[in-house]
Structure formats: structure tokens, C-alpha cells
Design a protein around this motif. Structure first.
Motif, short mmCIF file in Angstrom:
data_model
loop_
_atom_site.label_atom_id
_atom_site.label_comp_id
_atom_site.label_asym_id
_atom_site.label_seq_id
_atom_site.Cartn_x
_atom_site.Cartn_y
_atom_site.Cartn_z
N MET A 145 0.82 -1.20 0.00
CA MET A 145 0.00 0.00 0.00
C MET A 145 0.86 1.26 0.00
N ASP A 146 1.95 1.24 0.74
CA ASP A 146 2.88 2.38 0.73
C ASP A 146 3.49 2.57 -0.65
N GLN A 147 3.84 1.44 -1.28
CA GLN A 147 4.40 1.53 -2.63
C GLN A 147 3.36 2.04 -3.62
N ARG A 148 2.11 1.60 -3.44
CA ARG A 148 1.03 2.08 -4.32
C ARG A 148 0.82 3.57 -4.14
N ASP A 149 0.86 4.06 -2.90
CA ASP A 149 0.69 5.50 -2.66
C ASP A 149 1.82 6.28 -3.30
N ALA A 150 3.03 5.76 -3.20
CA ALA A 150 4.17 6.47 -3.81
C ALA A 150 4.02 6.52 -5.33
N LEU A 151 3.60 5.41 -5.94
CA LEU A 151 3.42 5.40 -7.39
C LEU A 151 2.27 6.31 -7.81
N THR A 152 1.24 6.38 -6.97
CA THR A 152 0.11 7.28 -7.28
C THR A 152 0.58 8.73 -7.28
N LYS A 153 1.37 9.10 -6.30
CA LYS A 153 1.91 10.46 -6.26
C LYS A 153 2.81 10.72 -7.47
N MET A 154 3.59 9.73 -7.84
CA MET A 154 4.46 9.90 -9.01
C MET A 154 3.62 10.10 -10.27
N LYS A 155 2.53 9.35 -10.37
CA LYS A 155 1.66 9.49 -11.53
C LYS A 155 1.05 10.88 -11.58
N ASP A 156 0.63 11.39 -10.41
CA ASP A 156 0.08 12.75 -10.36
C ASP A 156 1.11 13.77 -10.83
N VAL A 157 2.36 13.57 -10.43
CA VAL A 157 3.41 14.50 -10.87
C VAL A 157 3.59 14.42 -12.38
N TYR A 158 3.53 13.19 -12.93
CA TYR A 158 3.67 13.04 -14.38
C TYR A 158 2.51 13.68 -15.12
N VAL A 159 1.31 13.60 -14.52
CA VAL A 159 0.14 14.21 -15.16
C VAL A 159 0.30 15.73 -15.21
N LYS A 160 0.77 16.30 -14.12
CA LYS A 160 0.94 17.76 -14.06
C LYS A 160 2.15 18.21 -14.86
N ASN A 161 3.17 17.38 -14.93
CA ASN A 161 4.39 17.73 -15.66
C ASN A 161 4.75 16.61 -16.62
N PRO A 162 4.13 16.57 -17.80
CA PRO A 162 4.36 15.47 -18.75
C PRO A 162 5.81 15.33 -19.17
N GLN A 163 6.57 16.45 -19.11
CA GLN A 163 7.97 16.35 -19.54
C GLN A 163 8.80 15.48 -18.61
N MET A 164 8.32 15.23 -17.38
CA MET A 164 9.06 14.40 -16.42
C MET A 164 8.85 12.91 -16.64
N GLY A 165 7.77 12.54 -17.31
CA GLY A 165 7.54 11.12 -17.56
C GLY A 165 6.13 10.86 -18.06
N ASP A 166 5.92 9.63 -18.54
CA ASP A 166 4.62 9.23 -19.07
C ASP A 166 3.77 8.64 -17.95
N PRO A 167 2.59 9.23 -17.66
CA PRO A 167 1.75 8.69 -16.58
C PRO A 167 1.32 7.25 -16.85
N ALA A 168 1.14 6.90 -18.11
CA ALA A 168 0.68 5.55 -18.43
C ALA A 168 1.72 4.49 -18.08
N SER A 169 2.97 4.87 -17.96
CA SER A 169 4.02 3.89 -17.65
C SER A 169 3.91 3.35 -16.22
N VAL A 170 3.17 4.05 -15.38
CA VAL A 170 3.03 3.64 -13.99
C VAL A 170 1.85 2.67 -13.82
N ASP A 171 0.90 2.71 -14.77
CA ASP A 171 -0.33 1.93 -14.62
C ASP A 171 -0.08 0.43 -14.48
N PRO A 172 0.78 -0.20 -15.29
CA PRO A 172 0.99 -1.65 -15.12
C PRO A 172 1.46 -2.04 -13.72
N ARG A 173 2.37 -1.24 -13.20
CA ARG A 173 2.88 -1.53 -11.87
C ARG A 173 1.78 -1.34 -10.81
N LEU A 174 0.96 -0.28 -10.97
CA LEU A 174 -0.15 -0.06 -10.04
C LEU A 174 -1.14 -1.22 -10.09
#
Length: 611
Positions: free
Chosen positions: A410-439
Motif C-alpha cells: 500500500m505504501d508503494q502504491r501510494d508512492a506510485l500514485t503520487k508519481m503518476k500525479d506528478v507526471y500528469v501535471k508535468n508530462p515532460q518528467m515522464g509518461d503517466p501511463a508507464s506507472v499503470d501496469p505496476r499499479l
């Protein structure tokens, strides 16, 4: 005091002394090197000792960690390992601060000494060469003087001789004058060189040699000073690690003081508590009336009239003294003593055969159980092979481990969710879809772990419901306390024999815990003893039991039971963890004692209740 003024004539001795000083530095360097090797070897042996007694990576390590004295010993081993590290530090510092420094210094001092003595030898050779030249000038002056004196005497002799011509006299006079001139020149050269030599000699013994000896003296004093510094460093290297060594020793002391005998005793209870209740009191068995019994209405069979037993094909062999209801009144009755003698003579053979049969059966059951556990792991997933209390602890520990894994995911899921939010707000930092398989993978794993938790929680609730309460224990204890302990017993109780050779008495009354309707057991008109020892003869029941848990008897010699099923007990647990039971008068086998609640009948030998 200066070497130059005091030791001007001890060139050779100074050369030997300075060479000895260098050899002393080499010897001290070797001493420190050997001390460093000792420290290294000692540290290695200490580390090996600590490693040797470290607990192995197995299940026993978890058990040992429960006890304070085991934890204290582990702390001592770790502190000893750190202690060994400090001796390694000593060896390293000795090598770097003394051995390496002295090795470099030895090269420098050897070069310096060689240079100073080279200059000294050169000055010595120069003064010796000057002395030889002075001696040569002196000998030439002496020779010229002698030649001049002989030439003068020859001239005087020729001048006094009247027979010598004037030309010869003049020639002799010129020769004498020439010799006197040569002597005068030699005298001048000798005087000049002598003055020069004296000056050089003065410089040699008062300037050159003193300067060289002073340099040697300075070099020797520096060498001695360097040795003193190294000796001080030798002690400081040990002193520097003393605080850490003290901390290691303090850690060992603190670990020893942390040992709690009371807590360790409690851990023994927690580790081995089974959850079973202790058995009730054993009744008094009166053997005093054994031989006063007769085959009358008070015989063993009368007390069992109405008691039902499953039908067997060889009952006569088990009950030679039971009253036969179908017996003809005209049948001749043998004396009781004759039958007792026959029975005692034949019974030991049956005892040996049944003991062998029970031992082989239980060994086979245990072996099959061990093999199955090795193939499947340490035991069933629900730990059903353990006693209730230990099973409850294992299940609770498993639930705690699963909850920890769930929290981690659950802690790892929360961290990945926050990372995905950062990617959504800043697409240049990464692709949000790349986190979905791991989630998705983590979510599925959490669901799987939660199902596992629910499964183990169900087993835990089942165990806790089945574990007896204190009120149940008191109730069962009260039952046995009120039993009638004046029952009459006799030596014929040996007819009731368990497979391992123990005997139980004749049943005179029904069990007071639970009643089961059975059929009366007909006996043959004449009891017989077969010398062939029939292995299939049926043992009498000594009580009943109720299955607390389901048991699947896969092994040979065991019997499957369902939870709540009522069975007959035909043989008690002899300390091996198995009880022999019978179902419907035909099917027999062994079940784990911890899986059943046993109610032995009042007059059965060693009557007690197992939970």
C-alpha cells in the motif's frame, strides 16, 4: 659535546657506530612489522570465532531470538566482531604510521650517511696525499743538500791539489755552486709546501672533519629522535582505539545486564504451551478383593449387562471369564484358579504380538507423516498438525506477516500514485501511463494478500472457538472428582489388553460424560486360547471420544474422522500422540490424540479425559 672536536681521530669508530644505528632502525622496523602481523592474525581469529558462533540462518534462529540470554550472546558476538576491527585498525596504523615512515627514513639516512663518509674519506685522502708530497719535498731537499756538500768538498779538494789543472778546479767550483743552488731551490720548495701542508692539515682537523662529524652527529641525533617518535606512536596507536574498545566492552556488559530470567521463563511457556487441559484425577483401584470374586451375579459380566459392544469374530479369546448368557446349566465349570493359570500362561505371547503390531503401525504412520511433510513443506497450510495454542500463535504470526506485506504494498502504491500525479501535471518528467501496469500489479497483489488474511483469520477464529475455556475445564474436573472410587477390581482385568501390552480393568458402569447405545457382546460357551495368536481379534472398548477437528487418515493404520463424530476408544494414548478408535463395530484405526476429546469409562485403568 661535539663529535668534531672530541672525536677528530675516531673516524672508523664513528663509521661503525652510525652503521649500528641504522641496523637498529631496521631491527625496530621489523619488530613493529611483526607486531602488526600479530594484530592482524588476532583480529582474524577473533572474527572467525565470532562468525563460528553466529546463529545459523534457519527456523531455530527465530526461536533463539525470543530469549534474552540468546540476544545477549548475539550482541556479545557482534561487539566482539567490532573489537576485532579495532585490532585491525591497530595493525593498519602501525603499518602506515611507523613501518612505512621508517622504511622511507632508512633509505634517506643511508644515503645521507654514505655522502658524509664519502666526503670524510675524500678529505682524508687529500691530507694523506699532501703529506706524501711534503715528504717528497723534504727528501729532495735533503738529497740536494747532501749533493751540494759533496760537491763543495770535492771543489776544496781539487783546489788544494797542486797537480790539478786550473780548468779542473774551475769545473769543480762551478759544480759545487750549481749543487748549492739546487739545494737552495729545494729548500725553498720544501719550506713553501710545508707551510701549505700545515694550513691544509689545520683545515682538515679543525674545519673539514669537524663539519663532517657534526653532520653525522646531527644525523644520528635525528635518527634517535625519530626512533623516540615511533615508540610514542607505537603506544598512541593502541591508546587511540581504547575508547572504541571500551565501548565494545560496555556493550558486552550492557548485553549481559539485559538478560531477564523471568522473561525467558515466560517465553518457554509461550513457545511450548499446547492449549490442552490437564487430565483429571486417577481413581483408586482396589485389587484386594481379586481372588474373592466368583462366577456369580457380582462377576465382571453382570456389571456390563446392558453395556453394548461391537460384534467380533474372536470374542472368546478375549474374555475367558465373562459369564456366558447362553451357557448350558449342565456345563461343567472349571475352577477359577485353573482358568487363571491357563490365561496367565498364554497371555504374554499375545502381549508381545500386539506390542509389535502397534509399534510397527505407529512407526509406519509417523514415517508416512514425516515424508508427507517433507514433500509438502513444514506442515499443512493451516498448521492443523500443531496443538491448538501453538496453532493459534502460528496463525496469528502468519496474519501479522501478511498485514506487513499489505502495508508495504500500500505504501508503494501510494508512492506510485503520487508519481503518476506528478507526471500528469508535468508530462515532460515522464509518461503517466508507464506507472499503470505496476499499479495494477500491486493492486492485484494486495487483493491476493487480503484474501490470504481472511483465510487465516477464519482458521484463527475456528481455533479460538474450539479452544476450551476455564469453565469447561472445571466442569470436567468436577465430573471425575465425583466418580465412585470404591469399584471392585480383580486380576481378570488383564483380559483387557492394549496393543502395547498394557491392561485396563473391566467396565462396571457407563461413562458419565456421554452415553452411546451398543449391542451386547455374545461370548462363546467355552473360552479358548489359540496358540496361533489371531492378529485380527477385537479389543474391547474402554470409553468413547468425540472428534474436535476433521482428520483425513491417508496413512496405513489411521482412520478418517469428521468433526463432531462419536467413536469408541479401544486403546489409550501411550505417549506417542495416537489413540486407537473403532467405528460401527468394524472399522478400526489410529487418530491424533489432540484431535479428539476422550472420555474413558469409570473403571478403565488410568481413566482420564483428554482435550
Amino acid at each position: 659535546m661535539s663529535w668534531g672536536s672530541e672525536l677528530w681521530d675516531q673516524f672508523d669508530n664513528l663509521e661503525k657506530h652510525t652503521q649500528w644505528g641504522i641496523e637498529f632502525v631496521e631491527k625496530y622496523t621489523k619488530f613493529v612489522k611483526e607486531r602488526s602481523e600479530i594484530e592482524t592474525n588476532y583480529a582474524k581469529q577473533i572474527r572467525n570465532l565470532s562468525k563460528k558462533y553466529q546463529p545459523k540462518k534457519n527456523s531455530r534462529e527465530d526461536e533463539e531470538s525470543k530469549y534474552s540470554f540468546c540476544r545477549a550472546f548475539l550482541t556479545t558476538l557482534n561487539e566482539l566482531n567490532d573489537y576485532a576491527g579495532q585490532h585491525e585498525v591497530i595493525a593498519e596504523n602501525l603499518t602506515s604510521q611507523i613501518i612505512a615512515e621508517l622504511s622511507r627514513y632508512l633509505q634517506d639516512i643511508k644515503t645521507e650517511r654514505k655522502m658524509h663518509f664519502h666526503d670524510g674519506r675524500k678529505a682524508q685522502q687529500h691530507i694523506e696525499s699532501s703529506w706524501k708530497q711534503l715528504e717528497s719535498c723534504k727528501r729532495r731537499f735533503e738529497r740536494d743538500c747532501k749533493e751540494a756538500d759533496r760537491a763543495q768538498q770535492y771543489f776544496e779538494k781539487m783546489d788544494a791539489d797542486i797537480n790539478v789543472t786550473k780548468a779542473d778546479v774551475e769545473k769543480a767550483r762551478q759544480q759545487a755552486q750549481m749543487r748549492h743552488q739546487m739545494a737552495s731551490d729545494s729548500k725553498g720548495d720544501y719550506s713553501s709546501y710545508l707551510q701549505k701542508f700545515n694550513q691544509e692539515q689545520n683545515d682538515h682537523y679543525y674545519t673539514i672533519i669537524p663539519n663532517i662529524f657534526q653532520k653525522l652527529q646531527d644525523m644520528e641525533e635525528k635518527r634517535i629522535e625519530r626512533i623516540g617518535v615511533c615508540m610514542k606512536t607505537f603506544a598512541d596507536v593502541d591508546r587511540q582505539v581504547l575508547p572504541i574498545v571500551g565501548k565494545c566492552l560496555d556493550g558486552m556488559t550492557k548485553a549481559a545486564e539485559s538478560i531477564e530470567p523471568k522473561d525467558d521463563s515466560k517465553q518457554v511457556v509461550e513457545s511450548y504451551k499446547s492449549g490442552f487441559e490437564p487430565p483429571g484425577e486417577v481413581e483408586f483401584e482396589d485389587y484386594g478383593q481379586a481372588m474373592k470374586r466368583t462366577a456369580s451375579d457380582t462377576s465382571l459380566t453382570n456389571s456390563r449387562e446392558g453395556k453394548e459392544k461391537p460384534v467380533s469374530k474372536s470374542k472368546g479369546k478375549l474374555w475367558p471369564f465373562i459369564k456366558n448368557k447362553n451357557k448350558s446349566p449342565n456345563q461343567h465349570k472349571e475352577p477359577l484358579s485353573h482358568r487363571l493359570n491357563d490365561f496367565m500362561a498364554s497371555k504374554p505371547k499375545m502381549h508381545c504380538l500386539r506390542s509389535l503390531r502397534r509399534g510397527l503401525s505407529l512407526k509406519l504412520i509417523t514415517l508416512n507423516s514425516h515424508v508427507r511433510n517433507l514433500l509438502e513443506g513444514s506442515g499443512p497450510e493451516d498448521f492443523s498438525h500443531l496443538p491448538p495454542e501453538q496453532r493459534r500463535k502460528k496463525l496469528q504470526g502468519k496474519i501479522d506477516d501478511l498485514n506487513k506485506d499489505i502495508q508495504k504494498d500500500m505504501d508503494q502504491r501510494d508512492a506510485l500514485t503520487k508519481m503518476k500525479d506528478v507526471y500528469v501535471k508535468n508530462p515532460q518528467m515522464g509518461d503517466p501511463a508507464s506507472v499503470d501496469p505496476r499499479l495494477l500489479e500491486i493492486g492485484q497483489n494486495i487483493e491476493k494478500l487480503q484474501l490470504e488474511v481472511q483465510k487465516f483469520e477464519g482458521w484463527l477464529a475456528e481455533v479460538e472457538e474450539r479452544m476450551p475455556s476455564k469453565s469447561d475445564t472445571q466442569r470436567r474436573s468436577g465430573i471425575f472428582e465425583t466418580q465412585n472410587n470404591t469399584t471392585v477390581s480383580n486380576n481378570c482385568a488383564q483380559d483387557r489388553e492394549s496393543p502395547d501390552g498394557s491392561y485396563t480393568e473391566e467396565q462396571n458402569s457407563e461413562t458419565q460424560v456421554i452415553k452411546v447405545n451398543t449391542h451386547p457382546v455374545p461370548t462363546s460357551s467355552t473360552p479358548e486360547f489359540d496358540d496361533e495368536f489371531d492378529d485380527e481379534e477385537t479389543l474391547p472398548t474402554i470409553g468413547t471420544c468425540k472428534a474436535l477437528y476433521p482428520f483425513e487418515g491417508h496413512n496405513e493404520g489411521t482412520i478418517s474422522v469428521a468433526e463432531g463424530e462419536l467413536l469408541y476408544v479401544i486403546e489409550e494414548d501411550k505417549g506417542d500422540g495416537w489413540t486407537r478408535v473403532r467405528r460401527n463395530g468394524e472399522e478400526e484405526g489410529y487418530v491424533p490424540t489432540s484431535y479428539v476429546e476422550v472420555f474413558l469409562e469409570t473403571n478403565a485403568k488410568g481413566a482420564m479425559t483428554y482435550i
